[in-house]
Design a protein around this motif. Sequence first.
Motif, short mmCIF file in Angstrom:
data_model
loop_
_atom_site.label_atom_id
_atom_site.label_comp_id
_atom_site.label_asym_id
_atom_site.label_seq_id
_atom_site.Cartn_x
_atom_site.Cartn_y
_atom_site.Cartn_z
N THR A 120 8.06 48.33 5.28
CA THR A 120 7.96 49.48 6.17
C THR A 120 9.26 50.27 6.21
O THR A 120 9.26 51.49 6.33
CB THR A 120 7.54 49.03 7.57
N THR A 140 2.26 45.29 10.55
CA THR A 140 1.50 46.30 9.84
C THR A 140 0.16 45.68 9.48
O THR A 140 0.09 44.82 8.63
CB THR A 140 2.21 46.67 8.53
N ASP A 159 1.68 51.51 2.54
CA ASP A 159 2.36 50.35 3.11
C ASP A 159 1.31 49.32 3.51
O ASP A 159 0.57 49.52 4.46
CB ASP A 159 3.16 50.81 4.34
MG MG Z 1 5.71 46.41 7.86
#
Ligand code: MG
Length: 798
Positions: A120, A140, A159
């Motif tokens: 990230t 995430t 991502d």
């Molecule tokens: Mg991340």
Amino acid sequence: MKLSELKTGERAVIVKVLGHGGFRKRIIEMGFIKGQVVEVLLNAPLQDPVKYRIMNYEVSLRHDEANLIEVVSESDFTPEEADETIRGFIAKDELLQEVARKKRKTINVALVGNPNCGKTSLFNFASGAHERVGNYSGVTVDAKEGTAVFEGYEFHLVDLPGTYSLSAYSPEEIYVRKQIIEHTPDVVLNVIDTSNLERNLYLTTQLIDMHIRMVCALNMFDETERRGDHIDEQKLSELFGVPMVPTVFKSGRGVEDLFHTIIEMYEGTEGTTANYRHIHIFHGHEIEDGITNIQKYLKGNEDLRPHYSTRFLAIKLLEGDHVAEEAIREKTPYEKEILAARDNAARRIKEETLTDAETAVMDAKYGFIHGALEEAGYAPGTQKDTYQITHFIDAILTHKWLGLPIFIVLIWLMFEVTFSLGQYPMDWIDAGVAWLGDIISSTMPEGPVKAMLIDGIIGGVGSVIVFLPQILILYGFISFMEDSGYMARAAFIMDKLMHKMGLHGKSFIPLIMGFGCNVPAVMATRTIESRRSRLITMLVLPLMSCSARLPIYIMIIGTFFATQYRSTIMISLYVTGIILAVILSRVFSRYLIKGEDTPFVMELPPYRFPTWKAIFRHTWEKGKQYLKKMGGIILVASIIVWALGYFPHQEGIGQQAQQEQSYIGRMGKAVEPVFRAQGFDWKLDVALISGVGAKEIVASTMGVLYADDNSFADDNHYASDNDKYTSLRQKMEHDGITPLISISFLLFVLIYFPCIATIVAIKNESGSWRWAFFTALYTTMLAWIVSAVAYQVGSLIL
Ligand code: MG
Ligand code: GDP
């Protein structure tokens, strides 16, 4: 567009060929090279394969294969471009090639790596986005997309969630695999935490099996330098056949180099050096024989080949991977034969290596990594690093005896501060809502619209928005604990206890969040790898008394009990919920959701002081889900509850009489016999029904039903809270409600049907309505039983 979408007679220019290496090689050998003009000779509906002309040859491709070739056709022209070709200024093919060249300048890059390796950070650095950089795994969960421009190329970055491996144990792992296989990124960027090199390279070896174009970022290079590690990245690149670029994503060091390497990889201009080659990780003779045997059955299969490297699929089958087995079932008619070949190979591996195939494959991969690191002369340094400070703090915070008390004090502090500090903004919002109601009340003409605005919308939504400050403070604490790394320790400390409940240490965080609002808490269960633990956590979560139930407790307890008993009763309610959750999760894990818990690492990332910006952002992200629930479900539910109480409408009979003869009043009376065992009257039943949409509405409904007016919503009506409660008490006692009944009612409120938003969240997270319905059903039944027992036993004693 995709080549498969072209119709007969259309022409197009090839932009790029997607898919894994084996597939691309074959397709490119057939002449499907970037920049070539291709013409569709015959593509009838349901026609498979489709005939194409390329370089003056006639070739046929299967639909599935043509789907992995990106092209531009005339329909991609802008109006001006089309105009120019029509007037003949530019030849069509030249223009097509020009458009294709521009399209080629977009590179789809997927970021894959372990949790906390810095994905990230790169994503934010490169795309200028502000996604959360977390210190806790599973931060995430969805794929975030962003773009960066470098050397005339547009990098389309995705991502992905962090994973340690590409097995099929957790939703993240399955998700990442699916992204790579179905969305076929041009280049996979494998981010590696170099200070944890050996463990991180495990994922790399699995990616190599997939035979994809890949570049590795040796991230956290600053930490390894500080520690004095010796790393020969050139040698390592050659051994793995993958270019490895040292980077520090925190500062952006090495990112240009990295992007440059990605472009080379994408364009195929990297030449023939050793660090750009596809290697086969050698797993030892037993396993390799098995892989070859399984591959025999896979290789001939046209449906599988475009999507999977057969070697990857064979290895996954050997590991007993259920997603791979599903692929076989769906895409081939030879499921039996393939699985038989697999079982045969697995049995031989077991006989020869004395371990099951999955472990044998893993051991072989670690063997490969170990060998490569030795050969590259890797030596970890001895200098001080962040981990040493972390070890020191951990020695105290996760200490055998000290860990738990420290943790309990911290949690107690969190709730104490949340409720005491939250009281102030709560009062302000309360006053604001009342003020708004007054204004509308005094300016609007009487009628259903006004009633709906004041009682339905402002009354309903207002009673919910009041909790926002408390929820934000609670989430602020949780975000701080997550980002600093303490939450991972809390999970670690609680792990043993949680296992006894059939849960996992990681279940603990969602359970704590449940005290705020069950909806984000259900979403937070995503970080739990084991499906079994995840499901059980979700199912018992509604027993964590969310803040929406608090005003009901305050109102009832304040009404029926003297000041000195109030907090004890309040705490007992919370504890009752927790005890029930413990019992039920044990029952569920024993009888309902069986199976062994797959062990997995509980990562303990280094402690870091989180930035204030990060904490604010994460707090807000969690709070947003609560607000969304308010804007949607609660708004609708408030209006429905209001309408059920307003219609059929009779003017001038008083609010209570109106409610009584309204639809909701009739519903309450209809179910009255069901709740005789608890001693509830129809008014309490109506309050409970109104709470199905959102618990927040229960208290305001009770106020109206017993007080016969809005005096409970009006803060200026009574001189003090005590007056308010005394008045309510008289009215409720008049209706035969005793303190015992009120206790029974509180228990029912604590346990029954959480709220529609929570049920929907459980449906989304568990993937089926089955578990959502189950939760709705079991909580309500349990509530009925517990409250009935409390009332009946209480009646005998008193
Ligand atoms: Mg991340
Ligand atoms: P992700 O889980 O892979 O997305 O990792 P994050 O980007 O959230 O990073 C985890 C932590 O590592 C954050 O606190 C970052 O600030 C930190 N970090 C990322 N890259 C580097 C680096 O190259 N060096 C150092 N020292 N820290 C880094």
